[in-house]
Structure formats: structure tokens, C-alpha cells
Design a protein around this motif. Structure first.
Motif, short mmCIF file in Angstrom:
data_model
loop_
_atom_site.label_atom_id
_atom_site.label_comp_id
_atom_site.label_asym_id
_atom_site.label_seq_id
_atom_site.Cartn_x
_atom_site.Cartn_y
_atom_site.Cartn_z
N ARG A 50 79.94 121.81 43.20
CA ARG A 50 78.87 121.44 43.94
C ARG A 50 78.97 119.76 44.04
N ARG A 51 79.14 118.93 43.26
CA ARG A 51 79.64 117.48 43.21
C ARG A 51 80.65 117.32 44.46
N GLY A 55 79.95 115.42 48.08
CA GLY A 55 80.89 114.34 48.31
C GLY A 55 81.56 114.40 49.80
N PHE A 56 82.06 115.65 49.97
CA PHE A 56 82.52 115.92 51.31
C PHE A 56 81.73 115.82 52.37
N ARG A 57 80.41 116.15 52.03
CA ARG A 57 79.42 116.20 52.99
C ARG A 57 78.91 114.79 53.66
N SER A 58 79.10 113.71 52.46
CA SER A 58 78.51 112.53 52.89
C SER A 58 79.23 111.83 54.09
N GLY A 59 78.46 111.04 54.88
CA GLY A 59 79.11 110.49 55.99
C GLY A 59 79.02 111.32 57.31
N GLN A 89 81.53 126.57 50.07
CA GLN A 89 82.34 127.53 49.25
C GLN A 89 83.88 127.18 49.58
N THR A 90 83.91 126.79 50.65
CA THR A 90 85.39 126.27 51.05
C THR A 90 85.69 124.84 51.44
N LEU A 91 84.52 124.04 51.27
CA LEU A 91 84.53 122.57 51.52
C LEU A 91 85.14 122.21 52.83
N ARG A 92 84.32 123.03 53.77
CA ARG A 92 85.28 122.76 55.05
C ARG A 92 83.82 122.79 56.02
N TRP A 93 84.04 121.98 57.19
CA TRP A 93 82.81 121.90 58.33
C TRP A 93 83.25 122.97 59.30
N LYS A 104 86.39 126.11 64.49
CA LYS A 104 87.44 125.96 63.71
C LYS A 104 86.79 125.50 62.46
N ALA A 105 87.30 125.81 61.00
CA ALA A 105 86.82 125.34 59.85
C ALA A 105 88.04 124.27 59.49
N ILE A 106 87.21 123.08 59.20
CA ILE A 106 88.10 121.81 59.29
C ILE A 106 87.81 121.09 58.04
N ARG A 107 88.58 120.44 57.29
CA ARG A 107 88.61 119.83 55.83
C ARG A 107 87.72 118.32 56.39
#
Length: 117
Positions: A50-51, A55-59, A89-93, A104-107
Motif C-alpha cells: 500500500r505504501r 508513492g506510485f500515485r503521487s504526481g 494490485q499491479t501498481l500500474r495506471w 494500456k496498463a503502464i508503470r
């Protein structure tokens, strides 16, 4: 009850404790309960996931415009898209790409936020 020999050691557990644990389980009866504190580290792994997700969502923000870069598919590099949703779950947008390319699912590491003009 699952025999302890079938279980893998917990993350961060000292390897010197392994012989002591094996010795204590050999003398225990099959109906006895494990000692307190012998739980799994699932909660710690979930909290770390979750942490990382936050972090991946920020920005980035939903419906924001992004530029794709650093992808192994060279045809997608330099394309623009719109952020649809974040999959924790996959940490992708999920990115809706311009044109007929679809979603598309992108990191996040491969996305560059673009200023709204």
C-alpha cells in the motif's frame, strides 16, 4: 496441522533460530497449539504494498494527460494518453491512448505528466 518442515522461514527471521524451532516442534504433540507470536508477516507485506502504491500515485491524477517514455514497445514511446484509473494490485495506471491504440496498463516510471494547455 501443517508440519513445520513444510513451511518456509519468515522474512527477517534469524537462521540460528531454525534448529531451535525444529527441536521444539519435534517434542510437541500434534494437538498442541503453536507458541504466541508465530504469525505470518502478511500484514507487513500488505502495508508495504500500500505504501508503494501511494508513492506510485503521487504526481499523477485521474484524467491527467501523460506522455509515454522508456517502453520496450518503441511504437508507444512519445504517445500521449489520459490517466483512467490506478490499479493498486499491479501498481500500474490504466492509460487511454490517443488514436486507435486503446487502453494500456503502464508503470508510473514510464509516464511523464503533461501540463494542461
Amino acid at each position: 496441522e501443517v508440519p513445520r518442515t513444510n513451511l518456509r522461514p519468515m522474512a527477517g527471521a534469524a537462521s540460528a533460530q531454525a534448529p531451535a524451532v525444529q527441536a521444539s516442534t519435534a517434542t510437541r504433540s500434534p494437538t498442541s497449539k503453536p507458541a504466541a507470536g508465530g504469525g505470518s508477516d502478511w500484514a507487513a507485506v500488505e502495508n508495504e504494498r500500500r505504501r508503494l502504491a501511494e508513492g506510485f500515485r503521487s504526481g499523477f491524477h485521474q484524467h491527467g494527460t501523460v506522455l509515454l517514455q522508456g517502453l520496450s514497445s518503441e511504437a508507444l514511446n512519445g504517445k500521449r494518453g489520459t490517466l483512467v484509473s490506478f490499479d493498486s494490485q499491479t501498481l500500474r495506471w490504466q492509460v487511454a491512448l490517443e488514436g486507435e491504440l486503446g487502453t494500456k496498463a503502464i508503470r508510473p516510471a514510464n509516464l511523464v505528466p503533461q501540463a494542461v494547455s
